[in-house]
Motif scaffolding. Structure first.
Motif, PDB file in Angstrom:
ATOM      1  N   HIS A 223      57.189  37.775  44.730  1.00  0.00           N
ATOM      2  CA  HIS A 223      57.091  37.977  43.276  1.00  0.00           C
ATOM      3  C   HIS A 223      58.498  37.828  42.697  1.00  0.00           C
ATOM      4  CE1 HIS A 223      52.889  39.271  43.222  1.00  0.00           C
ATOM      5  NE2 HIS A 223      53.161  39.784  44.415  1.00  0.00           N
ATOM      6  N   CYS A 246      56.866  36.402  36.146  1.00  0.00           N
ATOM      7  CA  CYS A 246      56.676  36.430  37.604  1.00  0.00           C
ATOM      8  C   CYS A 246      56.127  35.082  38.052  1.00  0.00           C
ATOM      9  CB  CYS A 246      55.747  37.554  38.044  1.00  0.00           C
ATOM     10  SG  CYS A 246      55.372  37.447  39.807  1.00  0.00           S
ATOM     11  N   CYS A 249      52.566  35.706  40.000  1.00  0.00           N
ATOM     12  CA  CYS A 249      51.449  36.182  39.185  1.00  0.00           C
ATOM     13  C   CYS A 249      51.261  35.340  37.930  1.00  0.00           C
ATOM     14  CB  CYS A 249      51.656  37.640  38.776  1.00  0.00           C
ATOM     15  SG  CYS A 249      51.758  38.753  40.161  1.00  0.00           S
ATOM     16  N   HIS A 266      54.058  45.532  39.554  1.00  0.00           N
ATOM     17  CA  HIS A 266      53.852  45.147  40.942  1.00  0.00           C
ATOM     18  C   HIS A 266      53.677  46.317  41.910  1.00  0.00           C
ATOM     19  CE1 HIS A 266      55.753  41.293  39.504  1.00  0.00           C
ATOM     20  NE2 HIS A 266      54.653  40.883  40.079  1.00  0.00           N
TER      21      HIS A 266
HETATM   22 ZN   LIG Z   1      53.989  39.098  40.526  1.00  0.00          ZN
END
Ligand SMILES: [Zn+2]
Ligand SMILES: [Zn+2]
Length: 268
Positions: A223, A246, A249, A266
């Motif tokens: 991440h 991110c 994500c 997270h």
């Molecule tokens: Zn993430």
């Protein structure tokens, strides 16, 4: 069965009589005359493993093959006898009792697997075996997840259904696969109150990209923050529009002097 027995995995199951080469049992008619509960056992040493075949007469004959259970002890079963119009006791060998005890679980697993089975067009038999065991694994994971959820007193409506669980697992594995450096598999974990909050945030802005499954969001791998054009922070209850994003994500998250949405998102 002998291969498994050598690995100390002992098993028991019904068997078709024509699979038992060189072993003969009296037929149903002859055994039926001797009365319900009559049983016969044959032993053989196959490949240094003792294998027992057992025929037990209930309404019909049942043949079982096992590498661990013997006929002894013999229990008494209560059965209704149509002719006598009364409940009678029928002798029942331990191996049958053992079989009946676990058969229900096997049936349940078969039925759960059949709900969302992986369908493959492959003609190679070992592909089918591989996918079957993948299905078994997923169903068993879901059952463990349900047991954990119940131990943690998570309300039933917050516990993922099998379909949801499988989708979430698939999503985690797909995202994982996109990263060649990834070593750890993402997995769905039990839903706490935060999942509902994220779901609410998801709903409030339908045009935006979906927030990844909890298993992906909190897997702690790859991440990495990148700087991009401004966008709404996806941490619940945050209204900032950061440039931080991110990479995995694909959502905007802020880090300021007062709060760190990037870490919160997270980890919780
Ligand atoms: Zn993430
Ligand atoms: Zn924020």
């Amino acid at each position: 069965m002998t291969v498994l027995a050598k690995k100390q995995i002992y098993c028991l199951g019904t068997v078709r009589i024509n699979r038992l080469q060189g072993i003969s049992f009296e037929n149903d008619k002859a055994l039926g005359k001797k009365g319900r509960g009559t049983h016969q056992e044959n032993k053989a040493l196959v490949d240094d493993v003792e294998v027992r075949a057992k025929k037990w007469m209930d309404n019909k004959g049942v043949t079982l093959l096992s590498t661990f259970a013997s006929a002894e002890p013999v229990w008494e079963l209560k059965r209704y006898d149509k002719k006598a119009k009364a409940v009678v006791t029928v002798p029942c060998p331990a191996v049958v009792t053992e079989y009946n005890k676990f058969m229900g679980g096997v049936d349940l697993m078969d039925s759960l697997i059949s709900l969302y089975r992986i369908h493959t067009r492959s003609k190679k038999y070992y592909h089918k075996i591989f996918f079957h065991f993948l299905d078994v694994t997923v169903v068993n994971c879901w059952l463990l997840y349900r047991r954990d959820s119940s131990d943690l007193d998570i309300p039933e409506r917050k516990v993922m259904m099998l379909q949801e669980f499988k989708l979430s697992l698939a999503e985690s594995l797909l995202l994982e696969g996109k990263n060649p450096m990834a070593k750890k598999r993402g997995r769905p974990s039990s839903n706490g109150g935060t999942a509902a909050q994220f779901a609410k945030k998801k709903k409030s802005s339908p045009a935006t990209k979906p927030i990844p499954a909890e298993g992906v969001r909190t897997d702690g791998y790859h991440h990495y923050p990148v700087v991009t054009t401004r966008g709404r922070c996806k941490n619940p209850d945050c209204k900032s529009a950061p440039v931080l994003y991110c990479q995995k994500c694909k959502v905007h998250l802020c880090i300021t002097k007062d709060k760190n949405c990037f870490v919160e998102f997270h980890t919780k």
